[in-house]
Design a protein around this motif. Structure first.
Motif, mmCIF file in Angstrom:
data_model
loop_
_atom_site.group_PDB
_atom_site.id
_atom_site.type_symbol
_atom_site.label_atom_id
_atom_site.label_comp_id
_atom_site.label_asym_id
_atom_site.label_seq_id
_atom_site.Cartn_x
_atom_site.Cartn_y
_atom_site.Cartn_z
ATOM 1 N N PHE A 251 0.869 -1.180 0.000
ATOM 2 C CA PHE A 251 0.000 0.000 0.000
ATOM 3 C C PHE A 251 0.900 1.223 0.000
ATOM 4 O O PHE A 251 1.869 1.279 0.757
ATOM 5 N N LEU A 269 -4.356 3.289 6.285
ATOM 6 C CA LEU A 269 -4.555 2.006 5.594
ATOM 7 C C LEU A 269 -6.028 1.680 5.430
ATOM 8 O O LEU A 269 -6.431 0.959 4.517
ATOM 9 N N GLY A 271 -8.098 3.864 4.728
ATOM 10 C CA GLY A 271 -8.610 4.780 3.719
ATOM 11 C C GLY A 271 -9.074 6.123 4.240
ATOM 12 O O GLY A 271 -9.795 6.836 3.553
ATOM 13 N N GLY B 18 -7.914 0.399 2.195
ATOM 14 C CA GLY B 18 -7.512 1.781 1.911
ATOM 15 C C GLY B 18 -7.996 2.261 0.561
ATOM 16 O O GLY B 18 -7.365 3.125 -0.056
ATOM 17 N N GLY B 19 -9.123 1.725 0.109
ATOM 18 C CA GLY B 19 -9.644 2.008 -1.228
ATOM 19 C C GLY B 19 -9.679 3.478 -1.626
ATOM 20 O O GLY B 19 -9.194 3.827 -2.703
ATOM 21 N N PRO B 20 -10.234 4.367 -0.770
ATOM 22 C CA PRO B 20 -10.315 5.768 -1.197
ATOM 23 C C PRO B 20 -8.952 6.369 -1.544
ATOM 24 O O PRO B 20 -8.824 7.111 -2.522
ATOM 25 N N ILE B 21 -7.930 6.002 -0.780
ATOM 26 C CA ILE B 21 -6.605 6.568 -1.055
ATOM 27 C C ILE B 21 -6.045 5.986 -2.354
ATOM 28 O O ILE B 21 -5.488 6.704 -3.187
ATOM 29 N N ARG B 22 -6.250 4.706 -2.559
ATOM 30 C CA ARG B 22 -5.808 4.096 -3.826
ATOM 31 C C ARG B 22 -6.518 4.760 -4.998
ATOM 32 O O ARG B 22 -5.916 5.051 -6.033
ATOM 33 N N ILE B 56 -10.004 13.739 3.177
ATOM 34 C CA ILE B 56 -8.848 12.899 2.817
ATOM 35 C C ILE B 56 -7.936 13.667 1.861
ATOM 36 O O ILE B 56 -6.721 13.725 2.037
#
Lengths: 503, 144
Positions: A251, A269, A271, B18-22, B56
């Motif tokens: 990540f 992590l 998000g 961590g979908g939103p950041i990806r 974010i």
């Protein structure tokens, strides 16, 4: 055809190693991109192989390599060449080190599948025996806190939960540190091996590596290493034929220093904004997605295979218990010979700064060394005989942190550095608690008055009060440790902090 | 770039850790910066509020809400580079490019960065994607 090793490490690449590699290929050499040996001042350091001996030359530039090729470096060793360093393993910078984590780095391509004997040995051991071995070894977290690893492992093992996680903290944001980056770029399998072993010991089947986005070379390399690890069954189902399943993913963070704090990292992590969590509960009980989680720095996990290989006692007997084993120090800043120095705990600051480093790069007198990143203490000439152990550093009001040492010459103004400590805290504070969010701003403003020569006793009292409040009441170490560089600078270099002379 | 295009880039990350950041990293890669009008799509895919997505984006340095300059020069401002003259280098670059650190511009933008991991070979600078160790104004201007 002659084989030439050219590092793919970020330092080498930032000094035109890719150009150098292309030039050597065009001249007919077989180029292998290896990790860096960690002698940063010699990068790009190339090694030319002649009948099993590797002769090193550095620092290279596109111009000097053209000259070397013309002189016939691909045909025979040019031992009289001013840039010839001889076989690099014989270099005094490396010979006096004791490398356990970094023992393979630089010797081959980082993507070469290594000997996996340590993992096979560990997988054949009962988890409790492994945890006992880690306890005996005295391994403590290499990220900065120095917390005993076995306590985290045992807590995760003993906590009942449907899933358990390993999280590797590769958010290496401290200035003066680059060991995590070097390992990920130069020997990524060492980390994977360590995580597989820790997964087996703690009963965790899922691992995540949280890498900072400022390390693009490490990202590409580690991603590729994960694919290879999956192909050779070092991760996946039934790891190396055992009944243990382990998946591992990468990540990439998004540019926030605070995400190196473990709870902030977990938030990220998941998000969200990387705001810290209040402890307890500790991550070993309720961490990633509220499941028991071992959070370790890269070097903590990467130390595990050597412990399995050597045994807990042998590892513990290196260093000065309870600072056991080897530490990967990183020498940086204004120093002649900077780089990676893995040695047992107990070496003196002087041996590192003057021995390995050979003094300042500028040639001017040494003034201070900051140890342990932006939240670390500024130490002076008088402190140089102190030993680098957690205990000896604590006596000086300092900490080893992640092992970074930044050297400054006599042109540094410690009042500027104290101001910077507050400024950095202001920039990187997650904003959750008041002492860190507001204290940092007030501290910076007050330091400005001191620097401008407009400060009286009340400004100095203000700094002391702010430091005390931040130290005692911040929720995490970002605000809690910002007073360390400030106080150490004021105590050791009072001449840089001058009160306004009454008119 | 219709809402469907944006959704195509966001959806693969919906069920990831961590979908939103990806997803935001992906939008940065595809569109160069985070467009305000994309935020509702991200919010919808992850079933969070637009305010959370905005939160974010504003928290992380990597997520920009304005188009990048043609050349972005990131200069390390952290201690190891300070020790080898990054403050002076910053001033010199400000003079050379007639701008100030952190000021937005279309052509050249100077940006602060805190550690690129080149601490033993500073000052460190990044010009767009290219890293430069032992940086100087001359070296930067000689860089294609």
């Amino acid at each position: 055809m002659t084989t030439v090793y050219v590092p793919l490490d970020t330092v080498a690449v930032a000094l035109d190693a890719n150009v150098v590699a292309d030039q050597l290929s065009q001249a007919g050499a077989t180029v292998i991109r290896n990790g860096s040996h960690g002698l940063a001042w010699l990068e790009p350091l190339i090694e030319v192989e002649h009948s099993d001996e590797r002769v090193a030359y550095g620092p290279m530039t596109p111009t000097t390599v053209t000259g070397l090729i013309a002189d016939g470096v691909l045909e025979r060793p040019l031992t009289d060449h001013p840039l010839c360093q001889g076989p690099i393993v014989n270099h005094d910078f490396l010979q006096s080190q004791h490398r356990l984590v970094f023992d393979r780095i630089g010797h081959d391509s980082p993507l070469q599948i290594p000997d996996l004997a340590d993992v096979l040995k560990a997988l054949a051991m009962p988890p409790d025996t492994l945890i006992q071995m880690i306890e005996t070894s005295g391994l403590r977290g290499r990220g900065g806190a120095g917390f005993p690893a076995h306590i985290k492992w045992r807590t995760v093992r003993d906590t009942e939960a449907p899933r358990k996680y390993l999280v590797c903290n590769a958010d290496e944001g401290d200035s003066g540190t680059f060991a995590d980056r070097m390992l990920l770029e130069g020997d990524p399998f060492r980390l994977i091996e360590g995580m597989v072993i820790a997964g087996h010991a703690t009963g965790s089947n899922h691992g995540v590596v949280y890498l900072r986005s400022e390390y693009p070379v490490a990202e590409t390399l580690f991603q590729r290493a994960l694919e290879i690890a999956r192909e050779c069954n070092l991760i996946g189902q039934n790891v190396l034929g055992s009944d243990f399943d382990f998946d591992l993913e990468l990540f990439v963070g998004a540019g926030a220093y605070i995400c190196g704090e473990e709870t902030s990292l977990l938030e990220s992590l998941e998000g969200r904004r990387g705001q810290i969590r209040i402890k307890p509960p500790v991550p070993a009980i309720s961490g990633l997605l509220s499941m028991p989680t071992v959070v370790h720095n890269v070097i903590s996990f990467a130390a595990v295979p050597a412990i399995v290989r050597l045994g807990g006692e042998t590892y513990r007997d290196l260093g000065v218990a309870p600072s056991s084993g080897t530490m990967s120090f990183q020498l940086a800043g204004n120093v002649k010979r900077g780089g990676l120095i893995e040695v047992p705990f107990g070496i003196t600051l002087r041996e590192i700064v003057e021995g390995y480093g050979q003094g300042t790069l500028s040639g001017r007198p040494f003034k201070t060394v900051q140890i342990g990143g932006p939240l670390g203490a500024y130490l002076s000439q008088q402190d140089l005989d102190a030993r680098l152990t957690y205990e000896a550093m604590a006596e000086l009001g300092a900490g080893i942190g992640h092992g970074g040492l930044v050297v400054f010459d006599d042109t540094v103004d410690l009042a500027e550095q104290a101001r910077y400590a507050f400024e950095f805290c202001e920039l990187e504070s997650c904003g959750k608690c008041t002492p860190c969010r507001i204290g940092s701003v007030r501290g910076k403003e007050t330091m400005d008055q001191i620097i401008n020569g407009r400060a009286r006793a009340q400004e100095f009292n203000m700094i002391n009060d702010l430091c005390e409040v931040m130290d005692r009441t911040s929720l995490c170490q970002m605000g809690g440790m910002t007073p360390i560089p400030v106080r150490s600078a004021m105590e050791r270099f009072p001449e840089d902090f001058v009160q306004e002379t009454s008119a | 770039m219709t809402d469907d295009d944006v959704r195509t880039h966001v959806l693969p990350h919906q069920h990831k850790l961590g979908g939103p950041i990806r997803a935001l990293h992906e939008l940065m890669r595809v569109y160069g910066y985070i467009h305000t009008e994309h935020l509702p799509t991200v919010a919808d895919v992850f079933n969070i509020s637009v305010a959370e997505v905005r939160g974010i984006v504003s928290f992380y340095e990597d997520f920009k809400t304005h188009p990048p300059a043609r050349t972005t020069i990131r200069i390390c401002q952290a201690e190891a580079c300070q020790a080898v003259g990054s403050r002076r280098l910053t001033n010199e670059l400000e003079t050379a490019y007639h701008t100030k650190l952190g000021i937005r511009g279309n052509d050249v933008e100077l940006e602060a960065v805190y550690c690129l991991g080149l601490c033993a070979s500073g000052p460190a600078v990044q010009v767009n994607d290219r890293l430069i160790a032992r940086a100087s104004v001359e070296k930067l201007q000689a860089t294609p």
